[in-house]
Design a protein around this motif. Structure first.
Motif, PDB file in Angstrom:
ATOM      1  N   MET A  21     -15.963  81.723  -1.819  1.00 45.88           N
ATOM      2  CA  MET A  21     -15.616  81.067  -0.567  1.00 45.88           C
ATOM      3  C   MET A  21     -15.536  79.578  -0.841  1.00 45.88           C
ATOM      4  O   MET A  21     -16.017  79.100  -1.883  1.00 45.88           O
ATOM      5  CB  MET A  21     -16.671  81.363   0.504  1.00 45.88           C
ATOM      6  CG  MET A  21     -18.081  81.011   0.085  1.00 45.88           C
ATOM      7  SD  MET A  21     -19.358  81.654   1.190  1.00 45.88           S
ATOM      8  CE  MET A  21     -19.086  80.653   2.629  1.00 45.88           C
ATOM      9  N   THR A  22     -14.903  78.855   0.055  1.00 45.31           N
ATOM     10  CA  THR A  22     -14.707  77.421  -0.158  1.00 45.31           C
ATOM     11  C   THR A  22     -15.299  76.631   1.000  1.00 45.31           C
ATOM     12  O   THR A  22     -15.220  77.052   2.160  1.00 45.31           O
ATOM     13  CB  THR A  22     -13.217  77.090  -0.317  1.00 45.31           C
ATOM     14  OG1 THR A  22     -12.452  77.784   0.690  1.00 45.31           O
ATOM     15  CG2 THR A  22     -12.712  77.527  -1.681  1.00 45.31           C
ATOM     16  N   VAL A  23     -15.882  75.482   0.659  1.00 47.01           N
ATOM     17  CA  VAL A  23     -16.572  74.668   1.661  1.00 47.01           C
ATOM     18  C   VAL A  23     -16.133  73.214   1.550  1.00 47.01           C
ATOM     19  O   VAL A  23     -15.732  72.739   0.470  1.00 47.01           O
ATOM     20  CB  VAL A  23     -18.101  74.772   1.496  1.00 47.01           C
ATOM     21  CG1 VAL A  23     -18.570  76.208   1.720  1.00 47.01           C
ATOM     22  CG2 VAL A  23     -18.561  74.264   0.136  1.00 47.01           C
ATOM     23  N   ASP A  24     -16.228  72.516   2.652  1.00 47.54           N
ATOM     24  CA  ASP A  24     -15.863  71.107   2.726  1.00 47.54           C
ATOM     25  C   ASP A  24     -16.971  70.266   2.100  1.00 47.54           C
ATOM     26  O   ASP A  24     -18.119  70.275   2.561  1.00 47.54           O
ATOM     27  CB  ASP A  24     -15.669  70.731   4.201  1.00 47.54           C
ATOM     28  CG  ASP A  24     -15.259  69.279   4.393  1.00 47.54           C
ATOM     29  OD1 ASP A  24     -15.039  68.576   3.392  1.00 47.54           O
ATOM     30  OD2 ASP A  24     -15.175  68.857   5.571  1.00 47.54           O
ATOM     31  N   LEU A  25     -16.638  69.520   1.053  1.00 53.44           N
ATOM     32  CA  LEU A  25     -17.628  68.670   0.380  1.00 53.44           C
ATOM     33  C   LEU A  25     -17.545  67.213   0.818  1.00 53.44           C
ATOM     34  O   LEU A  25     -18.242  66.356   0.252  1.00 53.44           O
ATOM     35  CB  LEU A  25     -17.464  68.765  -1.140  1.00 53.44           C
ATOM     36  CG  LEU A  25     -17.790  70.125  -1.778  1.00 53.44           C
ATOM     37  CD1 LEU A  25     -17.635  70.048  -3.294  1.00 53.44           C
ATOM     38  CD2 LEU A  25     -19.194  70.600  -1.405  1.00 53.44           C
ATOM     39  N   SER A  26     -16.745  66.931   1.837  1.00 57.70           N
ATOM     40  CA  SER A  26     -16.609  65.531   2.282  1.00 57.70           C
ATOM     41  C   SER A  26     -17.952  64.894   2.650  1.00 57.70           C
ATOM     42  O   SER A  26     -18.191  63.719   2.323  1.00 57.70           O
ATOM     43  CB  SER A  26     -15.659  65.454   3.482  1.00 57.70           C
ATOM     44  OG  SER A  26     -14.382  65.946   3.142  1.00 57.70           O
ATOM     45  N   PRO A  27     -18.876  65.628   3.318  1.00 55.43           N
ATOM     46  CA  PRO A  27     -20.164  64.997   3.660  1.00 55.43           C
ATOM     47  C   PRO A  27     -21.124  64.869   2.482  1.00 55.43           C
ATOM     48  O   PRO A  27     -22.204  64.292   2.633  1.00 55.43           O
ATOM     49  CB  PRO A  27     -20.746  65.954   4.715  1.00 55.43           C
ATOM     50  CG  PRO A  27     -19.640  66.864   5.125  1.00 55.43           C
ATOM     51  CD  PRO A  27     -18.739  66.950   3.940  1.00 55.43           C
ATOM     52  N   ILE A  28     -20.755  65.402   1.318  1.00 53.04           N
ATOM     53  CA  ILE A  28     -21.655  65.393   0.159  1.00 53.04           C
ATOM     54  C   ILE A  28     -20.905  64.776  -1.032  1.00 53.04           C
ATOM     55  O   ILE A  28     -20.447  65.495  -1.935  1.00 53.04           O
ATOM     56  CB  ILE A  28     -22.152  66.818  -0.190  1.00 53.04           C
ATOM     57  CG1 ILE A  28     -22.622  67.547   1.068  1.00 53.04           C
ATOM     58  CG2 ILE A  28     -23.302  66.772  -1.201  1.00 53.04           C
ATOM     59  CD1 ILE A  28     -21.677  68.581   1.584  1.00 53.04           C
TER      60      ILE A  28
END
Length: 368
Positions: free
Chosen positions: A310-317
Motif C-alpha cells: 500500500m502507499t502512504v503520503d510522506l509529506s508530513p514526514i
C-alpha cells in the motif's frame, strides 16, 4: 530477514480489558469469547490473556477440543452448539457446554446416550431473529431438555441485537430483556444475557441487565461495539499491526500511484510504499485518507491497496526513509478509527489478519 510485517498481541491489554468487563458487571461470571481464533489473536494468547475468565466461549468444535489439549480446565461453551449427532459424544468426553437453539439439536441430544452429564445453554430468540426459540416456545423446549437423563444444568440465554444503542428505533435492549423474562418465567437455571454492548451498558441500565453470566467479545480485544470509542470505555488495544516503508517514490503534480491510477497528486509529494496489502488482511476498499502512522507521525493512505503493498503520503514526514516504522492500527491508532474510514468494523479487521503475517507477543504497558 523476514518481511517486516508483524501483528503484535498485547496480552497485558487483554488482561486489562477483562478486568474492565468485571468492573462493568461485578456480579456476573464471564465467558470470554475466543471464536475466530480469538478474534485473530490466536487461541494460545487468548487463553493466556483471559486466564482469569470463568470460561471460554467459541464456535468451532475442533478449537474447543484444542483448548482442552492446551490445558484449559475451566468451562468451555459452544455458542452455536453442535452440528452433528457425533458431536454429542465430544461434549461429554471433553466436558464442553453447548448452546441449544433449535429442535434438531434437542433431537440429537435425545437420541444419543450420554455416558457423562453435560450442561446446555438454551437460547431464546428475543428479536435478533438468527438463532433460538421464540418466547412462547421456550418453556416447551426447556421441558424437553429437562427430560433428557444426561442433561445436568440448563442455562437460559439470549443475545442482544442493539445493545450499543439504547434507543434503537426498531428493537431496544430493554424490550429484548422484557421478552426474555416473559419467556423464561418460572424456569430454573442461571441467566446469560449481555454481549460486549450489554456489558458496557450496565452502568446505565443497572439491575435491568443483571445476569449470572455475561459474554463479552470485542471489548476484550480493545474494540468497541458502538456508542463510544474504546478509549472512552477504558479499553486498550490488544493488537498492533505494524510494518515498514520498503520504497519511496517522488510524485510530481498530475502523477498517479497504484492500480487504477485512482489517486492523482495535485502538487509534488513523496509517497512511501508499505509492506502490507489485502493478502495480509488490510482492507482493499480502504479509501484515500485512511489514517496511518509513520515514524510516530499521522499521515494517510493514498492510492489503491494492492495484494502485498500500500502507499502512504510522506509529506508530513520529511525525514522518512526506507525502514521507517509504520503503524497500521493498534498502539497509537485505534483499530475502530481505521475500520470506520474503510467503511467496516474493527471485528472484521482483527479476524482478517492473514496466516502469513508474523505474530509476536509484546506488552503495551500504560500506552495506547
Amino acid at each position: 530477514m523476514p518481511r517486516p510485517l508483524t501483528a503484535t498481541i498485547h496480552v497485558d491489554s487483554m488482561q486489562h480489558n477483562l478486568q474492565r468487563a468485571r468492573i462493568c458487571a461485578p456480579a456476573s461470571k464471564i465467558w470470554a469469547v475466543v471464536k475466530a481464533n480469538a478474534y485473530g489473536h490466536g487461541l494460545e494468547l487468548g487463553m493466556q490473556g483471559f486466564a482469569l475468565a470463568d470460561g471460554l466461549a467459541l464456535i468451532e468444535t475442533d478449537n474447543a477440543v484444542r483448548l482442552r489439549a492446551l490445558g484449559w480446565i475451566k468451562p468451555i461453551l459452544l455458542l452455536e452448539g453442535i452440528f452433528d449427532p457425533t458431536d454429542v459424544a465430544l461434549l461429554a468426553e471433553h466436558n464442553i457446554d453447548s448452546a441449544v437453539h433449535c429442535i434438531e439439536q434437542i433431537k440429537m441430544l435425545e437420541y444419543t446416550q450420554l455416558y457423562r452429564p453435560i450442561d446446555v445453554h438454551l437460547k431464546m430468540n428475543t428479536g435478533m431473529n438468527r438463532l433460538g426459540f421464540l418466547p412462547d416456545e421456550y418453556a416447551a423446549a426447556y421441558a424437553r431438555l429437562r427430560a433428557i437423563p444426561g442433561i445436568r444444568h440448563i442455562t437460559l440465554m439470549t443475545h442482544f441485537a442493539n445493545a450499543d444503542e439504547l434507543e434503537h428505533p426498531r428493537l431496544k435492549i430493554v424490550e429484548q430483556v422484557r421478552r426474555f423474562r416473559l419467556g423464561a418465567a418460572g424456569l430454573l437455571g442461571e441467566r446469560s444475557l449481555s454481549n460486549s454492548g450489554g456489558v458496557l451498558q450496565q452502568s446505565v441500565l443497572g439491575d435491568e441487565l443483571a445476569s449470572d453470566w455475561v459474554r463479552p467479545g470485542i471489548m476484550l480485544y480493545g474494540g468497541t461495539p458502538g456508542g463510544k470509542t474504546a478509549h472512552e470505555f477504558g479499553l486498550r488495544p490488544t493488537m498492533t499491526l505494524a510494518s515498514e516503508i520498503i520504497g519511496i517514490q517522488q510524485l510530481q503534480s498530475g502523477d498517479s500511484v497504484g492500480y487504477g491510477s485512482s489517486f492523482q497528486a495535485t502538487a509534488p509529494m513523496p509517497v512511501g510504499v508499505v509492506a502490507c496489502g489485502y493478502a495480509d488482511g488490510y482492507p482493499r476498499h480502504a479509501p484515500h485518507g485512511t489514517p496511518v502512522i509513520v515514524d510516530g507521525v499521522r499521515t494517510t493512505l493514498v492510492g489503491r491497496v494492492s495484494m502485498d503493498m500500500m502507499t502512504v503520503d510522506l509529506s508530513p514526514i520529511p525525514n522518512a526513509r526506507v525502514g521507517s516504522k509504520v503503524t497500521l492500527w493498534g498502539d497509537g491508532l485505534p483499530i475502530d478509527e481505521v475500520a470506520n474510514a474503510a467503511g467496516t468494523i474493527g471485528y472484521e479487521l482483527m479476524c482478517a489478519v492473514a496466516p502469513r503475517v508474523r505474530v509476536q507477543e509484546g506488552r503495551l504497558g500504560t500506552n495506547g
